[in-house]
Design a protein around this motif. Structure first.
Motif, PDB file in Angstrom:
ATOM      1  N   VAL A  21       9.087 -26.138 -28.580  1.00 28.20           N
ATOM      2  CA  VAL A  21       7.640 -26.795 -28.894  1.00 28.20           C
ATOM      3  C   VAL A  21       7.660 -26.641 -30.372  1.00 28.20           C
ATOM      4  CG1 VAL A  21       5.155 -25.763 -29.125  1.00 28.20           C
ATOM      5  CG2 VAL A  21       6.543 -25.339 -27.110  1.00 28.20           C
ATOM      6  N   LEU A  22       7.281 -27.960 -30.774  1.00 30.62           N
ATOM      7  CA  LEU A  22       7.197 -28.340 -32.192  1.00 30.62           C
ATOM      8  C   LEU A  22       5.658 -28.305 -32.825  1.00 30.62           C
ATOM      9  CD1 LEU A  22       9.109 -31.212 -33.815  1.00 30.62           C
ATOM     10  CD2 LEU A  22       6.944 -30.963 -34.294  1.00 30.62           C
ATOM     11  N   ARG A  23       5.474 -27.882 -33.771  1.00 30.06           N
ATOM     12  CA  ARG A  23       4.336 -27.703 -34.471  1.00 30.06           C
ATOM     13  C   ARG A  23       4.244 -28.365 -35.665  1.00 30.06           C
ATOM     14  NH1 ARG A  23      -0.888 -24.130 -35.957  1.00 30.06           N
ATOM     15  NH2 ARG A  23      -1.276 -24.997 -37.923  1.00 30.06           N
ATOM     16  N   LEU A  24       3.180 -29.399 -36.020  1.00 35.05           N
ATOM     17  CA  LEU A  24       3.164 -30.172 -37.168  1.00 35.05           C
ATOM     18  C   LEU A  24       1.904 -29.812 -37.655  1.00 35.05           C
ATOM     19  CD1 LEU A  24       3.686 -33.914 -37.138  1.00 35.05           C
ATOM     20  CD2 LEU A  24       1.530 -32.860 -38.371  1.00 35.05           C
ATOM     21  N   THR A  25       1.956 -29.715 -39.175  1.00 35.68           N
ATOM     22  CA  THR A  25       0.686 -28.901 -39.727  1.00 35.68           C
ATOM     23  C   THR A  25       0.675 -30.219 -41.098  1.00 35.68           C
ATOM     24  OG1 THR A  25       1.056 -26.858 -39.326  1.00 35.68           O
ATOM     25  CG2 THR A  25      -0.470 -27.147 -40.891  1.00 35.68           C
ATOM     26  N   LEU A  26      -0.739 -30.563 -41.471  1.00 36.51           N
ATOM     27  CA  LEU A  26      -0.916 -31.240 -42.307  1.00 36.51           C
ATOM     28  C   LEU A  26      -2.043 -30.817 -43.056  1.00 36.51           C
ATOM     29  CD1 LEU A  26      -0.613 -34.155 -44.061  1.00 36.51           C
ATOM     30  CD2 LEU A  26      -2.168 -34.834 -42.515  1.00 36.51           C
ATOM     31  N   THR A  27      -1.735 -30.576 -44.378  1.00 38.05           N
ATOM     32  CA  THR A  27      -3.060 -30.106 -45.162  1.00 38.05           C
ATOM     33  C   THR A  27      -3.378 -30.865 -46.410  1.00 38.05           C
ATOM     34  OG1 THR A  27      -2.111 -28.500 -46.786  1.00 38.05           O
ATOM     35  CG2 THR A  27      -2.385 -27.693 -44.562  1.00 38.05           C
ATOM     36  N   LEU A  29       9.887 -25.471 -35.395  1.00 38.31           N
ATOM     37  CA  LEU A  29      10.384 -25.633 -34.050  1.00 38.31           C
ATOM     38  C   LEU A  29      10.072 -24.291 -33.636  1.00 38.31           C
ATOM     39  CD1 LEU A  29      11.103 -28.316 -32.611  1.00 38.31           C
ATOM     40  CD2 LEU A  29      13.421 -27.679 -33.010  1.00 38.31           C
ATOM     41  N   HIS A  30       9.734 -24.186 -32.372  1.00 38.69           N
ATOM     42  CA  HIS A  30       9.543 -22.875 -31.783  1.00 38.69           C
ATOM     43  C   HIS A  30      10.240 -22.537 -30.325  1.00 38.69           C
ATOM     44  CE1 HIS A  30       6.532 -21.963 -34.709  1.00 38.69           C
ATOM     45  NE2 HIS A  30       6.537 -23.264 -34.732  1.00 38.69           N
ATOM     46  N   ARG A  31      10.723 -21.604 -29.736  1.00 40.32           N
ATOM     47  CA  ARG A  31      11.608 -21.675 -28.463  1.00 40.32           C
ATOM     48  C   ARG A  31      10.407 -21.657 -27.427  1.00 40.32           C
ATOM     49  NH1 ARG A  31      16.602 -20.647 -29.593  1.00 40.32           N
ATOM     50  NH2 ARG A  31      16.964 -19.614 -31.483  1.00 40.32           N
ATOM     51  N   LEU A  32      10.902 -22.288 -26.277  1.00 42.71           N
ATOM     52  CA  LEU A  32       9.779 -22.144 -24.975  1.00 42.71           C
ATOM     53  C   LEU A  32       9.901 -20.907 -24.823  1.00 42.71           C
ATOM     54  CD1 LEU A  32      11.118 -25.260 -22.877  1.00 42.71           C
ATOM     55  CD2 LEU A  32       9.131 -25.037 -24.448  1.00 42.71           C
ATOM     56  N   PRO A  33       8.704 -20.572 -23.986  1.00 41.92           N
ATOM     57  CA  PRO A  33       8.518 -19.264 -23.348  1.00 41.92           C
ATOM     58  C   PRO A  33       9.691 -19.145 -22.122  1.00 41.92           C
ATOM     59  CG  PRO A  33       6.542 -20.313 -23.080  1.00 41.92           C
ATOM     60  CD  PRO A  33       7.554 -21.259 -23.925  1.00 41.92           C
ATOM     61  N   PRO A  34      10.177 -17.753 -22.114  1.00 40.45           N
ATOM     62  CA  PRO A  34      11.541 -17.762 -21.141  1.00 40.45           C
ATOM     63  C   PRO A  34      11.158 -18.652 -19.786  1.00 40.45           C
ATOM     64  CG  PRO A  34      10.607 -15.634 -21.919  1.00 40.45           C
ATOM     65  CD  PRO A  34       9.636 -16.766 -22.503  1.00 40.45           C
ATOM     66  N   ALA A  35      10.297 -18.571 -19.062  1.00 42.58           N
ATOM     67  CA  ALA A  35      10.228 -19.062 -17.872  1.00 42.58           C
ATOM     68  C   ALA A  35       9.877 -20.655 -18.079  1.00 42.58           C
ATOM     69  CB  ALA A  35       9.115 -18.739 -16.971  1.00 42.58           C
ATOM     70  N   ASP A  36      10.620 -21.332 -17.002  1.00 36.01           N
ATOM     71  CA  ASP A  36      10.199 -22.700 -16.861  1.00 36.01           C
ATOM     72  C   ASP A  36       8.700 -23.186 -16.939  1.00 36.01           C
ATOM     73  OD1 ASP A  36      11.730 -25.668 -15.310  1.00 36.01           O
ATOM     74  OD2 ASP A  36       9.749 -25.282 -15.639  1.00 36.01           O
ATOM     75  N   PRO A  37       8.311 -23.816 -17.876  1.00 34.47           N
ATOM     76  CA  PRO A  37       6.946 -24.061 -17.613  1.00 34.47           C
ATOM     77  C   PRO A  37       6.284 -24.542 -16.546  1.00 34.47           C
ATOM     78  CG  PRO A  37       7.985 -25.252 -19.581  1.00 34.47           C
ATOM     79  CD  PRO A  37       8.915 -24.762 -18.717  1.00 34.47           C
ATOM     80  N   GLY A  38       7.084 -25.161 -15.772  1.00 35.33           N
ATOM     81  CA  GLY A  38       6.516 -25.421 -14.360  1.00 35.33           C
ATOM     82  C   GLY A  38       6.308 -24.382 -13.435  1.00 35.33           C
ATOM     83  N   GLU A  39       6.902 -23.547 -13.907  1.00 32.69           N
ATOM     84  CA  GLU A  39       6.798 -22.171 -13.097  1.00 32.69           C
ATOM     85  C   GLU A  39       5.957 -21.058 -13.535  1.00 32.69           C
ATOM     86  OE1 GLU A  39       7.812 -22.208  -9.843  1.00 32.69           O
ATOM     87  OE2 GLU A  39       8.870 -24.165 -10.123  1.00 32.69           O
TER      88      GLU A  39
END
Lengths: 281, 281
Positions: free
Chosen positions: A86-92, A114-124
């Motif tokens: 997961v990518l977070r973009l911040t503009l201030t 950049l952030h790791r995905l939660p352990p489970a497959d997002p579809g599940e």
């Protein structure tokens, strides 16, 4: 993990901003959260367009053009060797003086992490329990359409859900009608149609919300956009939440009552996963 | 200038926070602004009590007790040799993961910065021009009573005023009644009484607002708290704004129309200056 800060790639621990950054002092900024699959940000153009619209509304000058941001983003994913993320973009608005006036501000601050995905497959994903928040969104607030970083209401609504042992909170406006959840948009199945909140009343124009509407058109599923109260939502089946980081999240219980499942939710979630694969691979 | 950051005194340029500070990412914090006179923060106890109430509401643990914060504050003023100043204190939830959940956050961040007073004596401030903002505060929002750092609405309202050549913006709720200004509370003179917005509807419980009410009691001036619309405010004389940094600010024009002056405003401003001298010297 490396972070991107104003044109540089730095170890996350070294990515710092001055305490007079307006984002830190006043929530004077914007952000976007994107699902990265196979090294590519899903629906990147839609996210960047929303960012550019927000920047125009807040009158924050984007320090790089969208093409450059896209290049930096690809580099960040590559350097971190994290193609599923997961990518977070911040503009201030950047550094500024004390007080609300945005006069005499320095250059805007642009951060990507950049952030790791939660352990489970997002579809599940495990289905979520949803409660109605006691916090209220201002009815017809123009700012509700802009993804600013002044998000204390969403933070408190989510905290309220967690205190009550739930995963997510539903936010109503001051008229008592449903707007969105703390971190996403809300959908339901009403007989044969896929329902969601009317665009004008649905708070932030979610990118994943738009993807689901696209999927419904492709699959030939009827759509029903409407004004809805929590009492009316309780009559529906197949309630689900959409958000960019996690995709389609089925709701198992709403205010403690089980939500009747609907096979349509799985159908839509599968179509979403296919689209993600198709566009990113 | 030195800044205070989590127990340390640093040159302002070195006072930085990680980009994953929740204050920066989500406006997940609180702040206070205080007038410093003769090296003492005016109405310090009231400000610290409001901070503590806010921290309890947001469930942010204060990293130092109020007595310690008070000592650090005195040291900051002393080290900077700036006995006449404005002090900003910011408290955030500290570093945290992506997303709204406040679980797994690090230690809270506490920052104090000192700022020079505007050139003129605050008692002699140029009167301000006030306009009605098109931005709306959510009616009856519980959060309106908490001085959070999610302040994009106030930033945009102030920017709107400046774009229209004015100094400050009046904020209404979604019912169209007056709540406060972008950076303060509003008062007016209605025949013999000093008027202000009903406490329940007046947004943030301003410290300077409370001081003015105290002054009115001392001077034996009648007070009139009420619900008021911009149309009704236009019939009043001696409109003024209260805020901690600048004190009492007379309003010269409201939505382009001159506001009839009232000798009571000078009377109250003088009493405010006297009280400031009395308590800080």
């Amino acid at each position: 993990m490396l972070a991107f800060l104003n044109g540089k790639f730095l170890p996350e621990a070294e990515a710092v901003v001055p305490v007079n950054d307006r984002g830190f002092m006043l929530g004077d900024g914007l952000f976007e959260t994107m699902r990265v699959a196979n090294g590519k940000a899903f629906r990147l153009t839609a996210h960047l367009e929303r960012l550019a619209r927000g920047a125009e509304f807040l009158k924050i000058h984007l320090p790089f053009d969208l093409k450059e941001i896209q290049k930096f983003m690809a580099l960040l994913i590559e350097k971190n060797r994290l193609p599923e993320a997961v990518l977070r973009l911040t503009l201030t608005r950047g550094s500024g003086g004390r007080g609300y006036s945005a006069k005499n501000c320095g250059s805007p601050t642009l951060v990507m992490t950049l952030h790791r995905l939660p352990p489970a497959d997002p579809g599940e994903l495990r289905p979520w329990s949803l409660i109605t928040s006691s916090h209220k969104i201002s009815a017809g607030d123009r700012l509700a359409n802009i993804k600013t970083s002044s998000k204390i209401l969403n933070v408190l609504a989510r905290a309220e859900a967690e205190e009550r042992g739930a995963d997510e909170a539903l936010l109503l406006d001051s008229n008592g009608t449903i707007v969105e959840t703390a971190g996403g948009n809300i959908f339901w199945i009403d007989r044969d149609a896929v329902g969601t909140v009317l665009t004008e009343l649905s708070g932030l124009p979610g990118i994943t919300r738009a993807v689901v509407m696209e999927i419904c058109r492709t699959l030939g599923l009827a759509m029903n956009q409407r004004v809805i109260t929590p009492e009316q939502l309780r009559q529906m089946e197949g309630v689900f939440i959409t958000q960019s980081a996690l995709g389609i999240i089925p709701v198992a219980t709403f205010d403690g009552q089980p939500v009747p499942p609907s096979p349509r939710v799985r159908l839509i979630a599968n179509a979403y996963d296919q689209l993600l694969q198709q566009e990113c691979f």
